[in-house]
Design an enzyme around this catalytic site. Sequence first.
Site, PDB file in Angstrom:
ATOM      1  N   ARG A  48     -22.293  25.969 -38.901  1.00  0.00           N
ATOM      2  CA  ARG A  48     -22.500  24.985 -37.829  1.00  0.00           C
ATOM      3  C   ARG A  48     -21.326  24.832 -36.866  1.00  0.00           C
ATOM      4  O   ARG A  48     -21.394  24.000 -35.962  1.00  0.00           O
ATOM      5  CB  ARG A  48     -22.863  23.598 -38.406  1.00  0.00           C
ATOM      6  CG  ARG A  48     -24.154  23.565 -39.175  1.00  0.00           C
ATOM      7  CD  ARG A  48     -24.702  22.189 -39.278  1.00  0.00           C
ATOM      8  NE  ARG A  48     -23.832  21.279 -40.016  1.00  0.00           N
ATOM      9  CZ  ARG A  48     -24.037  19.971 -40.116  1.00  0.00           C
ATOM     10  NH1 ARG A  48     -25.075  19.424 -39.512  1.00  0.00           N
ATOM     11  NH2 ARG A  48     -23.221  19.221 -40.805  1.00  0.00           N
ATOM     12  N   ASP A  49     -20.247  25.606 -37.022  1.00  0.00           N
ATOM     13  CA  ASP A  49     -19.137  25.479 -36.074  1.00  0.00           C
ATOM     14  C   ASP A  49     -18.444  26.829 -35.895  1.00  0.00           C
ATOM     15  O   ASP A  49     -17.226  26.960 -36.040  1.00  0.00           O
ATOM     16  CB  ASP A  49     -18.135  24.429 -36.542  1.00  0.00           C
ATOM     17  CG  ASP A  49     -17.175  23.993 -35.435  1.00  0.00           C
ATOM     18  OD1 ASP A  49     -17.530  24.179 -34.253  1.00  0.00           O
ATOM     19  OD2 ASP A  49     -16.091  23.474 -35.750  1.00  0.00           O
ATOM     20  N   LEU A  50     -19.225  27.848 -35.562  1.00  0.00           N
ATOM     21  CA  LEU A  50     -18.671  29.188 -35.341  1.00  0.00           C
ATOM     22  C   LEU A  50     -18.008  29.239 -33.972  1.00  0.00           C
ATOM     23  O   LEU A  50     -18.671  29.098 -32.939  1.00  0.00           O
ATOM     24  CB  LEU A  50     -19.784  30.234 -35.442  1.00  0.00           C
ATOM     25  CG  LEU A  50     -20.395  30.401 -36.837  1.00  0.00           C
ATOM     26  CD1 LEU A  50     -21.680  31.208 -36.773  1.00  0.00           C
ATOM     27  CD2 LEU A  50     -19.399  31.063 -37.773  1.00  0.00           C
TER      28      LEU A  50
END
Length: 874
Positions: A198-200
Amino acid sequence: MATDRDGIEAWKLADALFDQWLDLDESERDTWLAAQDPAPGVRAYLQRLIDAHARPGPLLDTPASDLSGVRLGGWTLESELGRGGMAVVYRASRSDGIARQDAALKVLTLGALGASGRERFHREAEILARLNHPNITPLIDSGTGPDGTCWLAMPLVEGQRIDAWCDSHRLDARGVVKLMLQVCDAAAFAHRSLVIHRDLKPSNVLVEADGHVRLLDFGIGQFTDASTERTQTMWRALTPGYAAPEQLRGDPPSTAIDIYGLGALLHRLLTGRTPQADERTTTTRPSVLVRQADDAYHRHYIPLKNDLDRVLLKALAEEPGRRYLSAEALADDLKRWLDGMPVLAQAPTLGYRTRKFIARHAFGVAAAALLAATLAAGIGATLWQAGEARREAANARVQAQRAILVRDFLQRVFASTEPAAGGVPDALELLDEGARRARSDLLGTDPLAAADILMLTGQARQELGQYPDAQADLEQARTLFAREAPGAYREHSDIERALGQILRERGEVEAAQRHARTAVDLAGQALAADGDPKPLLDAKVTLGSSLFASDPQAAKAVFEEVLAALPRHGLQDTELHVDVLDGLGATISVTDPDDTQRQVRIAEEQIRLSRLLDGPESGWYASTLSDQVPTFGRAGDHARAGQLAFEAVAIVDRVYVRPHSKKAAAHCQLAAHLHLNGRFSEAVEHYTVAGDINRQLELSDLHVQACFMFGGYARAAVGDYRGALDDLERSWEILGQHDYRTSPTGYAACGTWASVQLRLGDTEGAAGTLAGCPRREGETPQLQHAQAVAELQLARGESAAAARLAAEMRESRPPEAGDRYWMRPWMLSLLLAHREGRQEAFASLVAELGEHAAMEPLSHCLAAPDETRCLAFP
């Protein structure tokens, strides 16, 4: 947290301002903040972020929030490595007996997150404990401090952010994609383990010194089977530029979030920008962002246009259902792009599959790209005819039908070709079938369409080195155009240019010049008809190339004229730009040999342009690298010359599986580089590859002549005198074809031939060769020829005459570090002085040589002066 679009936009603006605020020194932050004038809603969100940042948890309530020396579990915090809105990361260590272990220890900092923050930290620990993958940084330890502050310990990764790594290493698109495959593999593994990152983003992907990728920070990750938290939490817990649209809307989480994140990360690495969408949520094609030549990421423009656009747009689709179904599917499409296969980002059309098919099975990417380009040119010719016919409504229908006919005809060729040995057809089989069908199926019913096809196949065969077949196709196409479409000046000019290039490759200089001048005249008529200057400039480059052998000054003037015209017509950074620099660099090396600085500037510009336009895995790029080797050698940068020579050969050996002139030229250039550095055994290997190809293709230009001439010398240097005579004989034949035997080059070749005959004991044959060496009136004696005369005198026992001639040669060629041939008369003089017992003369020669006496094979002659050592070829 607002969930409407206006609220999201306000948060995004506030987040961008907060990043700027964080980057400032604390003493500058208040002044900067007072100078800002955002909208009221944006200012309110910005203040909330600043307030949250300013409220640390109990453990961090220390001067300057410095935790150095604090112990958490068994770990001692040593120095801060990084800080964000949610956590601070410290270098930490612990000792277990005699062993010391280092780690990166992540400590929760934001008291504003309260229980939610601690819950997120506990979830990250649970996630990392589940993930055991070489590209994911694992969990070593975790716990809570005495006051409830959470911490996680992970291996200390000594790496660089992936965006900084790609930029500092100037990775090309293929290198970037290969790195991204490691990220995709890590994300796919997480998804199989029921975890969404969810935070690439770049700061969460590090690359170690050896190119190994590590995915970090599952701080806002979530299990796919969890339903207690929606995607949208607190804005600082995701990064707007890389967050999927559904994250911003607060939709339930899915692995599609990470597919978007992977696409956004790849978008950043290839364009230098995060994806931007307009009010219709349509993402701009990535290639459009970097199409300007001065863009820092312009090197990725061509690869992006060639399918990476499609891959990125699918990964970044607004609707999750339109993205790749999995990280594996995205990785598979990237691998297909690397392998030249059709990507699955869009439904493949027949034409698209055809282009990819040819790219995989032709002589290599360069040949296939040329075939595709030529195909486009052929159909373009048809469309030109349709454009002319727009002024005549009746003809318009005819020309449009012809365009469709040509297209359908080529599709049938591609679909029906049956390879001779089974498997898939190669480029030559496709071209053979296309030309055969043009003559049998089209010639009687639509001769102009047959002319289109034959021009296409002729140009493609020319680039593949099939000169006789190419010439036959082009000449028949020329006849058909002259009869059926006398006003098709552009097509006529293109055919004349191609014929001129073929004849130049064969050494028929005068004929090549006639065709080139005809091409210029026809292109001038095309310019008057349609206003396009490019065909005329192309034709002038061909003319300059054909003039090079006979009148380099005239060739230089033509190339300078074309180079000056490029900016006026917006043709910089094009293939034409590469061609004119290639010709200009070659002519300047002849007309202004001492101007090495300009030669080097031109060479580096050619390399830049070819890599940009042709791609790093193409025969054209290899040819460009190879062509610049002598330039750097003349400038004294032998390391750069060698680097280019070896890289060019590596590329052509991958690209061309059959004989090709570019492969021969690259091997010959590497051989010459090795030759000039005295590495004769290695040089002979590459001269052999080049010679075999040149003989098979019956090439006979002056570059080929030089390859055989120097190959003969190198073979003589390693004692292969019979092989040397074969190469020298072929060199002499080509010189005769060009009427070049009376030149200094011809004189040198003739002398080397006689020296080799003397090594074989053929004194009379050497005498006959030398007597037949033509020489212009008043021509300065050439060292290789004079050396052979002196060696013949030595063989006949005329030692005094040989000594006098050797002394004259020594006078004209004193010792020098950058050459090798000067050693021959010096070694001959040493041999004669030793034979005759003239010790003082021998010592005097040694003194004159100074430090050069250590050079091989001169040093061998000095150590044991005999004919074997002192008559060696240096």
